[in-house]
Design a protein around this motif. Structure first.
Motif, PDB file in Angstrom:
ATOM      1  N   MET A   1       0.833  -1.202   0.000  1.00 15.28           N
ATOM      2  CA  MET A   1       0.000   0.000   0.000  1.00 15.28           C
ATOM      3  C   MET A   1       0.872   1.258   0.000  1.00 15.28           C
ATOM      4  SD  MET A   1      -2.937   1.274  -0.116  1.00 15.28           S
ATOM      5  CE  MET A   1      -4.432   1.672   0.678  1.00 15.28           C
ATOM      6  N   GLU A   2       1.925   1.239   0.803  1.00 21.80           N
ATOM      7  CA  GLU A   2       2.815   2.411   0.871  1.00 21.80           C
ATOM      8  C   GLU A   2       3.467   2.680  -0.482  1.00 21.80           C
ATOM      9  OE1 GLU A   2       4.361   5.726   2.558  1.00 21.80           O
ATOM     10  OE2 GLU A   2       2.987   4.343   3.540  1.00 21.80           O
ATOM     11  N   SER A   3       3.899   1.616  -1.156  1.00 19.59           N
ATOM     12  CA  SER A   3       4.521   1.748  -2.464  1.00 19.59           C
ATOM     13  C   SER A   3       3.516   2.295  -3.481  1.00 19.59           C
ATOM     14  CB  SER A   3       5.053   0.402  -2.920  1.00 19.59           C
ATOM     15  OG  SER A   3       5.593   0.503  -4.207  1.00 19.59           O
ATOM     16  N   GLN A   4       2.293   1.787  -3.444  1.00 20.10           N
ATOM     17  CA  GLN A   4       1.251   2.256  -4.355  1.00 20.10           C
ATOM     18  C   GLN A   4       0.985   3.742  -4.129  1.00 20.10           C
ATOM     19  OE1 GLN A   4      -2.532   0.293  -3.872  1.00 20.10           O
ATOM     20  NE2 GLN A   4      -3.405   1.285  -5.661  1.00 20.10           N
ATOM     21  N   LYS A   5       0.958   4.158  -2.869  1.00 20.09           N
ATOM     22  CA  LYS A   5       0.740   5.563  -2.522  1.00 20.09           C
ATOM     23  C   LYS A   5       1.858   6.436  -3.115  1.00 20.09           C
ATOM     24  CE  LYS A   5      -0.561   8.142   1.617  1.00 20.09           C
ATOM     25  NZ  LYS A   5      -0.686   8.070   3.074  1.00 20.09           N
ATOM     26  N   LYS A   6       3.086   5.939  -3.074  1.00 19.71           N
ATOM     27  CA  LYS A   6       4.215   6.696  -3.632  1.00 19.71           C
ATOM     28  C   LYS A   6       4.089   6.827  -5.146  1.00 19.71           C
ATOM     29  CE  LYS A   6       7.616   5.971  -0.036  1.00 19.71           C
ATOM     30  NZ  LYS A   6       8.914   5.398   0.336  1.00 19.71           N
ATOM     31  N   TYR A   7       3.730   5.737  -5.817  1.00 18.49           N
ATOM     32  CA  TYR A   7       3.599   5.811  -7.276  1.00 18.49           C
ATOM     33  C   TYR A   7       2.458   6.737  -7.682  1.00 18.49           C
ATOM     34  CZ  TYR A   7       7.237   2.438  -8.025  1.00 18.49           C
ATOM     35  OH  TYR A   7       8.461   1.834  -8.068  1.00 18.49           O
ATOM     36  N   ILE A   8       1.364   6.677  -6.966  1.00 20.13           N
ATOM     37  CA  ILE A   8       0.249   7.595  -7.250  1.00 20.13           C
ATOM     38  C   ILE A   8       0.709   9.036  -7.016  1.00 20.13           C
ATOM     39  CG2 ILE A   8      -2.054   8.349  -6.497  1.00 20.13           C
ATOM     40  CD1 ILE A   8      -2.635   5.305  -6.013  1.00 20.13           C
ATOM     41  N   GLY A   9       1.447   9.263  -5.918  1.00 20.05           N
ATOM     42  CA  GLY A   9       1.991  10.596  -5.635  1.00 20.05           C
ATOM     43  C   GLY A   9       2.918  11.072  -6.737  1.00 20.05           C
ATOM     44  N   GLY A  10       3.749  10.173  -7.263  1.00 18.45           N
ATOM     45  CA  GLY A  10       4.652  10.538  -8.352  1.00 18.45           C
ATOM     46  C   GLY A  10       3.909  10.867  -9.631  1.00 18.45           C
ATOM     47  N   ILE A  11       2.896  10.075  -9.947  1.00 15.46           N
ATOM     48  CA  ILE A  11       2.112  10.321 -11.163  1.00 15.46           C
ATOM     49  C   ILE A  11       1.323  11.623 -11.054  1.00 15.46           C
ATOM     50  CG2 ILE A  11       0.150   9.465 -12.535  1.00 15.46           C
ATOM     51  CD1 ILE A  11       1.253   6.594 -11.883  1.00 15.46           C
ATOM     52  N   VAL A  12       0.630  11.817  -9.927  1.00 15.99           N
ATOM     53  CA  VAL A  12      -0.161  13.043  -9.749  1.00 15.99           C
ATOM     54  C   VAL A  12       0.759  14.264  -9.674  1.00 15.99           C
ATOM     55  CG1 VAL A  12      -1.748  14.275  -8.201  1.00 15.99           C
ATOM     56  CG2 VAL A  12      -2.122  11.853  -8.709  1.00 15.99           C
ATOM     57  N   GLY A  13       1.890  14.119  -8.978  1.00 19.66           N
ATOM     58  CA  GLY A  13       2.859  15.217  -8.921  1.00 19.66           C
ATOM     59  C   GLY A  13       3.401  15.541 -10.302  1.00 19.66           C
ATOM     60  N   GLY A  14       3.713  14.501 -11.083  1.00 17.26           N
ATOM     61  CA  GLY A  14       4.223  14.713 -12.430  1.00 17.26           C
ATOM     62  C   GLY A  14       3.213  15.399 -13.332  1.00 17.26           C
ATOM     63  N   ILE A  15       1.966  14.985 -13.250  1.00 15.48           N
ATOM     64  CA  ILE A  15       0.926  15.615 -14.072  1.00 15.48           C
ATOM     65  C   ILE A  15       0.685  17.054 -13.606  1.00 15.48           C
ATOM     66  CG2 ILE A  15      -1.541  15.560 -14.644  1.00 15.48           C
ATOM     67  CD1 ILE A  15      -1.240  12.454 -14.716  1.00 15.48           C
ATOM     68  N   SER A  16       0.714  17.279 -12.287  1.00 20.55           N
ATOM     69  CA  SER A  16       0.517  18.646 -11.765  1.00 20.55           C
ATOM     70  C   SER A  16       1.606  19.581 -12.277  1.00 20.55           C
ATOM     71  CB  SER A  16       0.523  18.633 -10.236  1.00 20.55           C
ATOM     72  OG  SER A  16      -0.525  17.841  -9.739  1.00 20.55           O
ATOM     73  N   GLY A  17       2.850  19.141 -12.150  1.00 23.54           N
ATOM     74  CA  GLY A  17       3.953  19.945 -12.683  1.00 23.54           C
ATOM     75  C   GLY A  17       3.856  20.088 -14.186  1.00 23.54           C
ATOM     76  N   GLY A  18       3.413  19.015 -14.851  1.00 18.71           N
ATOM     77  CA  GLY A  18       3.280  19.035 -16.303  1.00 18.71           C
ATOM     78  C   GLY A  18       2.233  20.015 -16.797  1.00 18.71           C
ATOM     79  N   VAL A  19       1.157  20.171 -16.052  1.00 17.08           N
ATOM     80  CA  VAL A  19       0.121  21.129 -16.450  1.00 17.08           C
ATOM     81  C   VAL A  19       0.683  22.553 -16.398  1.00 17.08           C
ATOM     82  CG1 VAL A  19      -2.084  22.181 -15.751  1.00 17.08           C
ATOM     83  CG2 VAL A  19      -1.869  19.681 -15.898  1.00 17.08           C
ATOM     84  N   VAL A  20       1.376  22.878 -15.314  1.00 17.91           N
ATOM     85  CA  VAL A  20       1.944  24.232 -15.177  1.00 17.91           C
ATOM     86  C   VAL A  20       3.015  24.470 -16.242  1.00 17.91           C
ATOM     87  CG1 VAL A  20       3.231  25.791 -13.658  1.00 17.91           C
ATOM     88  CG2 VAL A  20       1.377  24.385 -12.727  1.00 17.91           C
ATOM     89  N   PHE A  21       3.950  23.535 -16.373  1.00 21.07           N
ATOM     90  CA  PHE A  21       4.999  23.666 -17.380  1.00 21.07           C
ATOM     91  C   PHE A  21       4.373  23.688 -18.778  1.00 21.07           C
ATOM     92  CE2 PHE A  21       9.109  21.474 -19.116  1.00 21.07           C
ATOM     93  CZ  PHE A  21       9.518  22.657 -19.707  1.00 21.07           C
ATOM     94  N   GLY A  22       3.370  22.867 -19.003  1.00 18.23           N
ATOM     95  CA  GLY A  22       2.692  22.832 -20.291  1.00 18.23           C
ATOM     96  C   GLY A  22       2.040  24.151 -20.655  1.00 18.23           C
ATOM     97  N   MET A  23       1.472  24.841 -19.667  1.00 18.68           N
ATOM     98  CA  MET A  23       0.876  26.161 -19.942  1.00 18.68           C
ATOM     99  C   MET A  23       1.954  27.130 -20.406  1.00 18.68           C
ATOM    100  SD  MET A  23      -2.180  26.719 -17.157  1.00 18.68           S
ATOM    101  CE  MET A  23      -1.248  26.329 -15.706  1.00 18.68           C
ATOM    102  N   MET A  24       3.123  27.058 -19.763  1.00 15.75           N
ATOM    103  CA  MET A  24       4.239  27.916 -20.177  1.00 15.75           C
ATOM    104  C   MET A  24       4.657  27.578 -21.614  1.00 15.75           C
ATOM    105  SD  MET A  24       6.360  27.592 -16.580  1.00 15.75           S
ATOM    106  CE  MET A  24       7.882  28.191 -17.261  1.00 15.75           C
ATOM    107  N   MET A  25       4.758  26.291 -21.889  1.00 13.87           N
ATOM    108  CA  MET A  25       5.155  25.852 -23.225  1.00 13.87           C
ATOM    109  C   MET A  25       4.116  26.251 -24.272  1.00 13.87           C
ATOM    110  SD  MET A  25       6.611  22.104 -22.187  1.00 13.87           S
ATOM    111  CE  MET A  25       6.766  21.525 -23.850  1.00 13.87           C
TER     112      MET A  25
END
Length: 144
Positions: A1-25
């Protein structure tokens, strides 16, 4: 469960950063260039590719820094480092090679690449912070 939580955090964090960076791009008209990596020139396709890459890079954050992100400040610092790593790998190496431009190390300090570096750092900061918050957020069950 802890590992799954980390991967979900990485994916959601990556998409969150990607949306902001994508707007700049997108404001710089870069999305069609991203789409060219798969033979399209559509900005919408560029967005889809960009967000898939953003989520994937979020997973690599989990592998490299997931166990080291013990505070919000760790998230910021490791996120910045991760952003710089992916600036070199992605913007200066992989993407230019896919587009037939050759690696861009000699042009690393050109204005466009410096703007890309800043975007990657901002992406990384958001990724690291969102990852930290998501992994350390207690669920309703955990609070009781």
């Amino acid at each position: 469960m802890e590992s799954q939580k980390k991967y979900i955090g990485g994916i959601v964090g990556g998409i969150s950063g990607g949306v902001v960076f994508g707007m700049m791009m997108a404001m710089m008209g870069m999305m069609p260039m991203i789409a060219k990596m798969i033979g399209s020139d559509s900005a919408a396709v560029g967005w889809i590719i960009h967000l898939i890459i953003s989520a994937t890079i979020g997973i690599t954050y989990v592998w490299l820094f997931g166990n080291k992100t013990l505070s919000a400040m760790n998230g910021i610092v490791y996120g910045m480092i991760h952003g710089v790593i992916w600036w070199v790998l992605g913007a200066l190496t992989i993407m230019p090679l896919m587009l037939g431009m050759g690696v861009q190390y000699g042009n690393a300090f050109a204005k466009m690449n410096m703007m890309s570096l800043m975007g990657h750092i901002i992406y990384g900061v958001i990724l690291g912070l969102v990852f930290y918050v998501m992994v350390n957020k207690k669920t309703q069950r955990e609070n009781h």
